[in-house]
Write an enzyme that holds these catalytic residues in place. Structure first.
Site, PDB file in Angstrom:
ATOM      1  N   HIS A 240       0.811  -1.218   0.000  1.00  0.00           N
ATOM      2  CA  HIS A 240       0.000   0.000   0.000  1.00  0.00           C
ATOM      3  C   HIS A 240       0.851   1.279   0.000  1.00  0.00           C
ATOM      4  CE1 HIS A 240       0.317   0.151   4.391  1.00  0.00           C
ATOM      5  NE2 HIS A 240      -0.599  -0.751   4.619  1.00  0.00           N
TER       6      HIS A 240
ATOM      7  N   HIS B 168      -5.230  -9.671  13.984  1.00  0.00           N
ATOM      8  CA  HIS B 168      -5.367  -8.391  13.267  1.00  0.00           C
ATOM      9  C   HIS B 168      -6.063  -8.676  11.945  1.00  0.00           C
ATOM     10  CE1 HIS B 168      -4.444  -4.634  11.416  1.00  0.00           C
ATOM     11  NE2 HIS B 168      -3.248  -4.914  10.944  1.00  0.00           N
TER      12      HIS B 168
ATOM     13  N   GLU C 202      -6.319  -6.693   9.162  1.00  0.00           N
ATOM     14  CA  GLU C 202      -5.845  -6.166   7.876  1.00  0.00           C
ATOM     15  C   GLU C 202      -5.633  -7.352   6.935  1.00  0.00           C
ATOM     16  OE1 GLU C 202      -2.659  -3.252   7.955  1.00  0.00           O
ATOM     17  OE2 GLU C 202      -3.130  -2.670   5.900  1.00  0.00           O
TER      18      GLU C 202
ATOM     19  N   ASP D  69      -3.659  -8.483   4.756  1.00  0.00           N
ATOM     20  CA  ASP D  69      -2.436  -9.280   4.568  1.00  0.00           C
ATOM     21  C   ASP D  69      -2.389 -10.450   5.564  1.00  0.00           C
ATOM     22  OD1 ASP D  69      -2.185  -7.075   6.333  1.00  0.00           O
ATOM     23  OD2 ASP D  69      -0.018  -7.218   6.349  1.00  0.00           O
TER      24      ASP D  69
ATOM     25  N   HIS E 266      -1.774  -2.633  14.784  1.00  0.00           N
ATOM     26  CA  HIS E 266      -1.701  -1.491  13.906  1.00  0.00           C
ATOM     27  C   HIS E 266      -3.072  -0.876  13.609  1.00  0.00           C
ATOM     28  CE1 HIS E 266      -1.321  -0.826   9.268  1.00  0.00           C
ATOM     29  NE2 HIS E 266      -1.021   0.294   9.858  1.00  0.00           N
TER      30      HIS E 266
ATOM     31  N   ASP F 113       1.683  -7.313  13.740  1.00  0.00           N
ATOM     32  CA  ASP F 113       2.493  -6.326  13.005  1.00  0.00           C
ATOM     33  C   ASP F 113       3.682  -5.790  13.808  1.00  0.00           C
ATOM     34  OD1 ASP F 113       1.275  -6.239  10.517  1.00  0.00           O
ATOM     35  OD2 ASP F 113      -0.115  -4.650  11.052  1.00  0.00           O
TER      36      ASP F 113
ATOM     37  N   TYR G 172      10.352  -0.465   8.560  1.00  0.00           N
ATOM     38  CA  TYR G 172       8.989  -0.896   8.899  1.00  0.00           C
ATOM     39  C   TYR G 172       8.405  -0.003   9.993  1.00  0.00           C
ATOM     40  CZ  TYR G 172       5.334  -4.265  10.262  1.00  0.00           C
ATOM     41  OH  TYR G 172       4.145  -4.871  10.560  1.00  0.00           O
TER      42      TYR G 172
ATOM     43  N   HIS H 111       5.377 -10.405  10.114  1.00  0.00           N
ATOM     44  CA  HIS H 111       6.173 -10.130   8.914  1.00  0.00           C
ATOM     45  C   HIS H 111       7.654 -10.325   9.245  1.00  0.00           C
ATOM     46  CE1 HIS H 111       2.825  -8.342   6.700  1.00  0.00           C
ATOM     47  NE2 HIS H 111       2.585  -7.529   7.709  1.00  0.00           N
TER      48      HIS H 111
END
Ligand code: FEO
Length: 394
Positions: free
Chosen positions: A24, A78, A80, A82, A144, A163, A191, A224
């Protein structure tokens, strides 16, 4: 990539996304991973999923270890996409699974994927016994998204903070001690700067809260990048430093240019900074990207921004930079502005106003040159850089 064992009965079943270059808008020059973990005990739990384009690969990784129908719980730390967008596919196979999420997580799952799931909500301090192992949950709103939470495996001292503490770093290795330490910290800083920087006060408080809860992770397994097992305190300390605004004697000059005047000014200002033995980085925004610029700013004490005037305004690349920077709110920096113009001017004024409106500490007077800087103008630019450098040294 296959599965990797973290501890007996705890496996990484995630995905390496080698070719991702745009997350993004964040330039992920080293790709990323979407980490998911499978815990096998008397009950079986999947911690997070992956991006939907890799749903089949996640399913394949789970099947290499167990029948997905045996999954009792899917923990969604989370929502989001991803991390959660493979959920609808995985849920088709894990038909017996109850989804565990925060209250805000439940709302977000429903709003993204409909209300077909059986969801149990948890809050900070709640525990889920899997057998010999216990999962303890810690809500982490805005780290996040509002739904975010951490999952802690009590007996193994493994923290899965989604995250937080991540890096966009694709690699065949899964642990911090297996990858280049410099590259790892560079990607962890990138990050932090591009994802978590505006949440700095929450990060400091969350780390303190986790410590007060008696959580002292031996391993931090984010969603990640690689897993911190050699020295998890290294990334915790880095987060404490970044979130409290620890910086070095360094100035970042971010600028763009039309016919070279602002470029000449930037070079003279950089020489002025360097004359004070202060580190300086110079980034022209049509040659650099926002991701790199904000990362350079993370450990700098001052940012000097330059723009030519175009239609009485700052140049569009600089406008984009300031939009990005004011949203990310770098803490405790001194901001200064310079630029060139042909007749009416306006860039320095509009940059200064943008920074002031965002609450940035702004150097009182910027520096502006008409058409092309002459020797006297460049000497003034040198002095401007020297003055900013002296100020941050003081
Ligand atoms: Fe990696 Fe906020 O998602």
């Amino acid at each position: 990539m296959g599965t990797i064992t973290l501890a007996e009965g705890i496996s990484w079943v995630g995905i390496v996304d080698w070719n991702l270059r745009d997350f993004h808008g964040y330039v992920t020059r080293r790709g990323t991973t979407y980490n998911a973990y499978l815990i096998q005990d008397e009950k079986t739990a999947l911690i997070d999923t992956v991006k939907h384009t890799f749903s089949n690969e996640l399913l394949h990784n789970i099947c290499a270890i167990t029948d997905p129908a045996k999954i009792d719980y899917i923990i969604i730390n989370h929502v989001e996409m991803d991390h959660s967008s493979a959920l609808p596919t995985i849920a088709q196979y894990a038909k017996n699974a109850t989804i565990i999420a925060s209250e805000r997580g439940k709302e977000a799952i429903t709003e993204h994927y409909g209300n077909e799931f059986r969801i149990k909500t948890v809050k900070t301090g709640d525990e889920l016994k899997l057998g010999k192992r216990t999962l303890r949950f810690v809500e982490a709103p805005m780290l996040h998204w509002p739904d975010s939470m951490f999952t802690y495996i009590v007996e193994d001292k493994i923290l899965m903070p989604n995250d937080a503490f991540g890096q966009h770093l694709a690699s065949a290795q899964r642990f911090d001690d297996e990858v280049d330490a410099h590259v790892l910290m560079e990607e962890a800083a990138t990050y932090y700067a591009n994802i978590l920087m505006p949440l700095a006060p929450l990060i400091t408080r969350k780390i303190q809260e986790v410590v007060q809860m008696g959580i002292a992770p031996a391993v931090i397994a984010p969603s990640h990048g690689v897993i911190w097992r050699a020295n998890p305190s290294k990334i915790i300390q880095a987060y404490l430093n970044w979130s409290s605004g620890v910086a070095k004697q360094k100035v970042v000059i971010v600028y763009d240019t039309m016919w070279g005047s602002t470029d000449k000014m930037a070079r003279a200002i950089a020489e002025g900074v360097a004359s004070e033995a202060v580190e300086v980085k110079v980034l022209k925004m049509r040659a650099s990207d926002l991701t790199e610029a904000i990362t350079e700013i993370l450990d700098a004490k001052a940012v000097i921004v330059g723009s030519p005037t175009l239609n009485n305004q700052m140049f569009p690349t600089i406008s984009a930079f300031l939009t990005y920077a004011t949203g990310l709110k770098p803490k405790g920096k001194l901001w200064a502005f310079f630029g060139s113009y042909g007749w009416g001017g306006g860039a320095v004024k509009s940059m200064t106003e943008t920074a002031r409106k965002s609450g940035f500490q702004v150097e009182e007077a910027g520096i502006e040159v008409k058409y092309v800087p002459d020797a006297e103008d460049l000497q003034k630019c040198f002095g401007f850089g020297k003055q900013i450098a002296a100020k941050i040294k003081a």
